[in-house]
Design a protein around this motif. Structure first.
Motif, PDB file in Angstrom:
ATOM      1  N   HIS A   7       0.826  -1.208   0.000  1.00 36.71           N
ATOM      2  CA  HIS A   7       0.000   0.000   0.000  1.00 36.71           C
ATOM      3  C   HIS A   7       0.860   1.257   0.000  1.00 36.71           C
ATOM      4  O   HIS A   7       2.036   1.225   0.334  1.00 36.71           O
ATOM      5  CB  HIS A   7      -0.952   0.033   1.203  1.00 36.71           C
ATOM      6  CG  HIS A   7      -0.288   0.176   2.542  1.00 36.71           C
ATOM      7  ND1 HIS A   7       0.050  -0.907   3.325  1.00 36.71           N
ATOM      8  CD2 HIS A   7       0.091   1.269   3.244  1.00 36.71           C
ATOM      9  CE1 HIS A   7       0.607  -0.479   4.450  1.00 36.71           C
ATOM     10  NE2 HIS A   7       0.654   0.847   4.424  1.00 36.71           N
ATOM     11  N   VAL A   8       0.198   2.334  -0.393  1.00 41.19           N
ATOM     12  CA  VAL A   8       0.773   3.669  -0.267  1.00 41.19           C
ATOM     13  C   VAL A   8      -0.081   4.390   0.771  1.00 41.19           C
ATOM     14  O   VAL A   8      -1.313   4.435   0.645  1.00 41.19           O
ATOM     15  CB  VAL A   8       0.731   4.411  -1.620  1.00 41.19           C
ATOM     16  CG1 VAL A   8       1.195   5.842  -1.462  1.00 41.19           C
ATOM     17  CG2 VAL A   8       1.587   3.681  -2.641  1.00 41.19           C
ATOM     18  N   GLY A   9       0.578   4.924   1.807  1.00 43.17           N
ATOM     19  CA  GLY A   9      -0.138   5.608   2.876  1.00 43.17           C
ATOM     20  C   GLY A   9      -0.192   7.105   2.600  1.00 43.17           C
ATOM     21  O   GLY A   9       0.837   7.727   2.315  1.00 43.17           O
ATOM     22  N   ILE A  10      -1.379   7.672   2.681  1.00 46.18           N
ATOM     23  CA  ILE A  10      -1.584   9.087   2.347  1.00 46.18           C
ATOM     24  C   ILE A  10      -2.239   9.793   3.532  1.00 46.18           C
ATOM     25  O   ILE A  10      -3.298   9.359   4.010  1.00 46.18           O
ATOM     26  CB  ILE A  10      -2.442   9.206   1.073  1.00 46.18           C
ATOM     27  CG1 ILE A  10      -1.655   8.597  -0.100  1.00 46.18           C
ATOM     28  CG2 ILE A  10      -2.835  10.658   0.796  1.00 46.18           C
ATOM     29  CD1 ILE A  10      -2.405   8.499  -1.378  1.00 46.18           C
ATOM     30  N   ALA A  11      -1.578  10.840   4.003  1.00 49.61           N
ATOM     31  CA  ALA A  11      -2.103  11.602   5.141  1.00 49.61           C
ATOM     32  C   ALA A  11      -3.171  12.577   4.665  1.00 49.61           C
ATOM     33  O   ALA A  11      -2.982  13.286   3.668  1.00 49.61           O
ATOM     34  CB  ALA A  11      -0.962  12.377   5.801  1.00 49.61           C
ATOM     35  N   CYS A  12      -4.296  12.602   5.385  1.00 49.15           N
ATOM     36  CA  CYS A  12      -5.376  13.516   5.024  1.00 49.15           C
ATOM     37  C   CYS A  12      -5.995  14.098   6.290  1.00 49.15           C
ATOM     38  O   CYS A  12      -5.879  13.518   7.369  1.00 49.15           O
ATOM     39  CB  CYS A  12      -6.431  12.797   4.180  1.00 49.15           C
ATOM     40  SG  CYS A  12      -7.214  11.408   5.008  1.00 49.15           S
ATOM     41  N   ARG A  13      -6.664  15.233   6.136  1.00 50.23           N
ATOM     42  CA  ARG A  13      -7.298  15.871   7.293  1.00 50.23           C
ATOM     43  C   ARG A  13      -8.714  15.350   7.513  1.00 50.23           C
ATOM     44  O   ARG A  13      -9.219  15.374   8.616  1.00 50.23           O
ATOM     45  CB  ARG A  13      -7.345  17.389   7.093  1.00 50.23           C
ATOM     46  CG  ARG A  13      -5.963  18.011   7.000  1.00 50.23           C
ATOM     47  CD  ARG A  13      -6.040  19.540   6.975  1.00 50.23           C
ATOM     48  NE  ARG A  13      -4.778  20.118   6.540  1.00 50.23           N
ATOM     49  CZ  ARG A  13      -3.713  20.244   7.320  1.00 50.23           C
ATOM     50  NH1 ARG A  13      -3.760  19.847   8.563  1.00 50.23           N
ATOM     51  NH2 ARG A  13      -2.591  20.765   6.846  1.00 50.23           N
ATOM     52  N   ASP A  14      -9.361  14.913   6.432  1.00 53.09           N
ATOM     53  CA  ASP A  14     -10.769  14.502   6.506  1.00 53.09           C
ATOM     54  C   ASP A  14     -10.903  13.163   5.778  1.00 53.09           C
ATOM     55  O   ASP A  14     -10.908  13.106   4.544  1.00 53.09           O
ATOM     56  CB  ASP A  14     -11.636  15.587   5.841  1.00 53.09           C
ATOM     57  CG  ASP A  14     -13.115  15.256   5.875  1.00 53.09           C
ATOM     58  OD1 ASP A  14     -13.474  14.072   5.965  1.00 53.09           O
ATOM     59  OD2 ASP A  14     -13.925  16.201   5.784  1.00 53.09           O
ATOM     60  N   LEU A  15     -10.989  12.094   6.566  1.00 53.11           N
ATOM     61  CA  LEU A  15     -10.987  10.746   5.979  1.00 53.11           C
ATOM     62  C   LEU A  15     -12.166  10.533   5.027  1.00 53.11           C
ATOM     63  O   LEU A  15     -11.996   9.994   3.933  1.00 53.11           O
ATOM     64  CB  LEU A  15     -11.006   9.699   7.101  1.00 53.11           C
ATOM     65  CG  LEU A  15     -10.904   8.244   6.654  1.00 53.11           C
ATOM     66  CD1 LEU A  15      -9.591   7.973   5.935  1.00 53.11           C
ATOM     67  CD2 LEU A  15     -11.067   7.308   7.843  1.00 53.11           C
ATOM     68  N   ASP A  16     -13.353  10.951   5.437  1.00 50.03           N
ATOM     69  CA  ASP A  16     -14.529  10.709   4.588  1.00 50.03           C
ATOM     70  C   ASP A  16     -14.393  11.409   3.243  1.00 50.03           C
ATOM     71  O   ASP A  16     -14.712  10.838   2.192  1.00 50.03           O
ATOM     72  CB  ASP A  16     -15.812  11.185   5.294  1.00 50.03           C
ATOM     73  CG  ASP A  16     -16.139  10.326   6.506  1.00 50.03           C
ATOM     74  OD1 ASP A  16     -15.706   9.162   6.530  1.00 50.03           O
ATOM     75  OD2 ASP A  16     -16.812  10.836   7.420  1.00 50.03           O
ATOM     76  N   ALA A  17     -13.889  12.655   3.264  1.00 49.33           N
ATOM     77  CA  ALA A  17     -13.715  13.385   2.004  1.00 49.33           C
ATOM     78  C   ALA A  17     -12.647  12.715   1.137  1.00 49.33           C
ATOM     79  O   ALA A  17     -12.804  12.616  -0.095  1.00 49.33           O
ATOM     80  CB  ALA A  17     -13.320  14.841   2.294  1.00 49.33           C
ATOM     81  N   VAL A  41      -4.281   6.711  14.469  1.00 52.75           N
ATOM     82  CA  VAL A  41      -4.978   7.025  13.204  1.00 52.75           C
ATOM     83  C   VAL A  41      -6.347   6.359  13.131  1.00 52.75           C
ATOM     84  O   VAL A  41      -6.595   5.321  13.737  1.00 52.75           O
ATOM     85  CB  VAL A  41      -4.177   6.548  11.960  1.00 52.75           C
ATOM     86  CG1 VAL A  41      -2.907   7.346  11.788  1.00 52.75           C
ATOM     87  CG2 VAL A  41      -3.903   5.050  11.980  1.00 52.75           C
ATOM     88  N   LYS A  42      -7.225   7.007  12.328  1.00 52.04           N
ATOM     89  CA  LYS A  42      -8.316   6.229  11.739  1.00 52.04           C
ATOM     90  C   LYS A  42      -7.992   6.145  10.269  1.00 52.04           C
ATOM     91  O   LYS A  42      -7.485   7.107   9.673  1.00 52.04           O
ATOM     92  CB  LYS A  42      -9.698   6.805  12.036  1.00 52.04           C
ATOM     93  CG  LYS A  42     -10.017   8.166  11.546  1.00 52.04           C
ATOM     94  CD  LYS A  42     -11.492   8.482  11.869  1.00 52.04           C
ATOM     95  CE  LYS A  42     -11.885   9.848  11.375  1.00 52.04           C
ATOM     96  NZ  LYS A  42     -13.329  10.112  11.513  1.00 52.04           N
ATOM     97  N   PRO A  60      -5.310  11.624  11.340  1.00 52.89           N
ATOM     98  CA  PRO A  60      -4.798  11.495  12.708  1.00 52.89           C
ATOM     99  C   PRO A  60      -5.912  11.559  13.749  1.00 52.89           C
ATOM    100  O   PRO A  60      -6.894  12.279  13.569  1.00 52.89           O
ATOM    101  CB  PRO A  60      -3.855  12.695  12.844  1.00 52.89           C
ATOM    102  CG  PRO A  60      -4.359  13.696  11.861  1.00 52.89           C
ATOM    103  CD  PRO A  60      -4.923  12.902  10.715  1.00 52.89           C
ATOM    104  N   LEU A  61      -5.713  10.838  14.868  1.00 51.69           N
ATOM    105  CA  LEU A  61      -6.661  10.918  15.980  1.00 51.69           C
ATOM    106  C   LEU A  61      -6.391  12.139  16.850  1.00 51.69           C
ATOM    107  O   LEU A  61      -7.260  12.565  17.596  1.00 51.69           O
ATOM    108  CB  LEU A  61      -6.568   9.644  16.833  1.00 51.69           C
ATOM    109  CG  LEU A  61      -7.037   8.354  16.164  1.00 51.69           C
ATOM    110  CD1 LEU A  61      -6.788   7.159  17.088  1.00 51.69           C
ATOM    111  CD2 LEU A  61      -8.512   8.428  15.789  1.00 51.69           C
ATOM    112  N   ALA A  62      -5.178  12.688  16.762  1.00 56.08           N
ATOM    113  CA  ALA A  62      -4.789  13.850  17.568  1.00 56.08           C
ATOM    114  C   ALA A  62      -3.590  14.521  16.915  1.00 56.08           C
ATOM    115  O   ALA A  62      -2.874  13.885  16.129  1.00 56.08           O
ATOM    116  CB  ALA A  62      -4.441  13.407  18.983  1.00 56.08           C
TER     117      ALA A  62
END
Ligand code: MC0
Length: 136
Positions: A7-17, A41-42, A60-62
């Motif tokens: 996998h490629v991990g991608i950081a985002c601010r809004d998981l649903d979006a 993380v979620k 991130p969770l926090a």
């Protein structure tokens, strides 16, 4: 040792979006959503059409978590690459002996039941690298 890109991990601010973006633009299939408290993380796994590699979206969770600090410092974007290995413990021993710093000296719990371990980006050209032993 590296079997494939898991996998490629991608950081985002809004998981649903982010999920909607990857489904809408690329037609990826959402296969799981999990909270991993240990990793802060979620996250969601979206399968490519081969079914054997994924885009992993990480919210991130926090703020004081690896992905939270990454977003603060760099903004949204690619966070890590995860490679599949047959035996994560054996791979860690071999890679550690080669002088690469191990963030995890023993495997932790990852997405989809995998055993995972991270390697330090400072020894790998600035790329945070994850070893993934998928659940069989
Ligand atoms: C930080 N750095 C990175 C980076 N994060 N470099 C490349 N890729 C990244 N993702 C760099 C910074 O730019 C900085 O470089 C240096 O590392 C220290 O940064 P920091 O912000 O002070 O952070 P630290 O030192 O507290 O921690 C960095 C480290 C940490 C990579 C050790 O993020 C970590 O332990 N990551 C592994 C766990 C993780 O990422 N979990 C979330 C995904 P300079 O040159 O400025 O010093 S969990 C996951 O993915 C699971 C669910 C799964 O796949 O199943």
């Amino acid at each position: 040792m590296l079997l494939t890109i898991d996998h490629v991990g991608i950081a985002c601010r809004d998981l649903d979006a982010a999920i909607e973006r990857y489904r809408g633009v690329f037609g990826l299939t959402l296969v799981s959503q999990e909270v991993n408290a240990e990793q802060g993380v979620k996250e969601a796994m979206l399968a490519t059409s081969s079914g054997s590699s994924y885009v992993q979206l990480l919210e991130p969770l926090a703020p004081d978590t690896p992905v939270g600090k990454f977003l603060e410092r760099r903004g949204e974007g690619m966070h890590h690459v995860g490679y599949a290995v047959a035996d994560v413990r054996a791979a860690l021993a071999e890679i550690g002996a080669a002088g690469v710093r191990l963030i995890d000296s023993r495997p932790r719990h990852g997405s989809l039941g995998a055993s995972i371990a991270f390697l330090h980006p400072g020894d790998l050209g600035g790329v945070l690298t994850e070893l993934v032993q998928p659940l069989r």
